[in-house]
Scaffold this motif. Structure first.
Motif, PDB file in Angstrom:
ATOM      1  N   GLN A  45      65.736  29.772   9.122  1.00  0.00           N
ATOM      2  CA  GLN A  45      66.573  28.636   9.511  1.00  0.00           C
ATOM      3  C   GLN A  45      65.996  27.930  10.728  1.00  0.00           C
ATOM      4  OE1 GLN A  45      70.424  30.403  10.022  1.00  0.00           O
ATOM      5  NE2 GLN A  45      70.924  30.302   7.831  1.00  0.00           N
ATOM      6  N   ALA A  46      65.485  28.688  11.697  1.00  0.00           N
ATOM      7  CA  ALA A  46      64.890  28.085  12.896  1.00  0.00           C
ATOM      8  C   ALA A  46      63.651  27.284  12.534  1.00  0.00           C
ATOM      9  CB  ALA A  46      64.545  29.173  13.913  1.00  0.00           C
ATOM     10  N   ILE A  47      62.828  27.810  11.653  1.00  0.00           N
ATOM     11  CA  ILE A  47      61.630  27.089  11.222  1.00  0.00           C
ATOM     12  C   ILE A  47      62.028  25.809  10.507  1.00  0.00           C
ATOM     13  CG2 ILE A  47      59.683  27.181   9.601  1.00  0.00           C
ATOM     14  CD1 ILE A  47      59.438  30.176  10.309  1.00  0.00           C
ATOM     15  N   GLY A  48      63.054  25.897   9.663  1.00  0.00           N
ATOM     16  CA  GLY A  48      63.532  24.708   8.946  1.00  0.00           C
ATOM     17  C   GLY A  48      64.054  23.642   9.899  1.00  0.00           C
TER      18      GLY A  48
ATOM     19  N   ARG B 234      63.143  23.215  13.025  1.00  0.00           N
ATOM     20  CA  ARG B 234      61.986  22.658  13.747  1.00  0.00           C
ATOM     21  C   ARG B 234      61.234  21.649  12.882  1.00  0.00           C
ATOM     22  NH1 ARG B 234      59.690  26.810  17.760  1.00  0.00           N
ATOM     23  NH2 ARG B 234      61.433  26.816  19.208  1.00  0.00           N
ATOM     24  N   MET B 235      61.093  21.962  11.608  1.00  0.00           N
ATOM     25  CA  MET B 235      60.374  21.053  10.682  1.00  0.00           C
ATOM     26  C   MET B 235      61.113  19.729  10.541  1.00  0.00           C
ATOM     27  SD  MET B 235      57.644  22.643   9.646  1.00  0.00           S
ATOM     28  CE  MET B 235      57.114  22.080   8.065  1.00  0.00           C
ATOM     29  N   LYS B 236      62.424  19.773  10.662  1.00  0.00           N
ATOM     30  CA  LYS B 236      63.234  18.560  10.547  1.00  0.00           C
ATOM     31  C   LYS B 236      63.332  17.809  11.869  1.00  0.00           C
ATOM     32  CE  LYS B 236      66.106  20.249   6.811  1.00  0.00           C
ATOM     33  NZ  LYS B 236      67.437  20.659   6.397  1.00  0.00           N
ATOM     34  N   GLY B 237      62.804  18.417  12.930  1.00  0.00           N
ATOM     35  CA  GLY B 237      62.840  17.768  14.228  1.00  0.00           C
ATOM     36  C   GLY B 237      64.126  18.019  14.999  1.00  0.00           C
ATOM     37  N   MET B 238      64.892  19.013  14.587  1.00  0.00           N
ATOM     38  CA  MET B 238      66.130  19.329  15.275  1.00  0.00           C
ATOM     39  C   MET B 238      65.871  20.397  16.341  1.00  0.00           C
ATOM     40  SD  MET B 238      68.473  19.612  11.855  1.00  0.00           S
ATOM     41  CE  MET B 238      70.023  19.827  12.658  1.00  0.00           C
ATOM     42  N   ARG B 239      66.770  20.476  17.309  1.00  0.00           N
ATOM     43  CA  ARG B 239      66.644  21.493  18.355  1.00  0.00           C
ATOM     44  C   ARG B 239      67.318  22.780  17.906  1.00  0.00           C
ATOM     45  NH1 ARG B 239      67.326  19.202  24.358  1.00  0.00           N
ATOM     46  NH2 ARG B 239      65.270  18.282  24.433  1.00  0.00           N
ATOM     47  N   ASP B 240      66.912  23.874  18.534  1.00  0.00           N
ATOM     48  CA  ASP B 240      67.506  25.180  18.223  1.00  0.00           C
ATOM     49  C   ASP B 240      68.849  25.344  18.854  1.00  0.00           C
ATOM     50  OD1 ASP B 240      65.524  26.046  16.610  1.00  0.00           O
ATOM     51  OD2 ASP B 240      64.346  26.922  18.229  1.00  0.00           O
TER      52      ASP B 240
END
Length: 159
Positions: free
Chosen positions: A148-151, A153-159
């Motif tokens: 989920q974290a990788i996904g 990041r790929m979308k440009g969202m923050r953790d």
């Protein structure tokens, strides 16, 4: 009448994958009565309490529930009878040796039709302890969170 092709799943034993550590799997045919086949074609079976026992160099499937065929007559089958498995002699000997040596058990994982023939997937399995189950759940949760974290990041969202 056209021959059936492909694979049609009838029943799965998801609890077995949770309760046991699967070491090796085999595909076996089943010796069934006509009403059992008709009941399976309706998609009705349960593998929850099932297990495999080797008796006299033959493999037998016990406690698998295939309900009686609703339109059957006096020739209907009993729901929890033991059923013979069709395996090669080498496979039966290998399974019997490993069960006796290592204390493994043989459980059914799936019941399905493959090209029109009833098959059961059986597995040599070792029982999990409660801490093994917790560890497996923790690993699944950790893997899900990293995916989920990788996904994100790929979308440009923050953790």
């Amino acid at each position: 009448m056209a021959k059936e092709t492909g694979q049609k799943m009838v029943a799965q034993n998801k609890k077995a994958r949770h309760d046991y550590l699967i070491e090796d799997t085999y595909e076996a045919g089943l010796v069934l009565m006509g009403t059992e086949v008709k009941s399976l074609r309706q998609g009705r079976a349960s593998l929850v309490d099932g297990f495999v026992d080797i008796e006299g160099h033959e493999a037998w499937l016990h406690n698998v529930h295939i309900p009686e065929y609703s339109q059957g007559t006096w020739t209907n089958h009993s729901a929890r009878r033991k059923r013979k498995l069709l395996l090669n002699r080498v496979e039966i000997d290998k399974i019997e040796r490993r069960v006796n040596e290592k204390g493994l058990t043989v459980v059914p994982l799936a019941l399905y039709f493959k090209d029109g023939r009833a098959k059961v997937e059986i597995a040599l399995a070792k029982g999990k302890k409660s801490w093994d189950k917790r560890q497996a759940i923790a690993e699944r949760t950790a893997n899900r969170e990293t995916e989920q974290a990788i996904g994100r990041r790929m979308k440009g969202m923050r953790d």
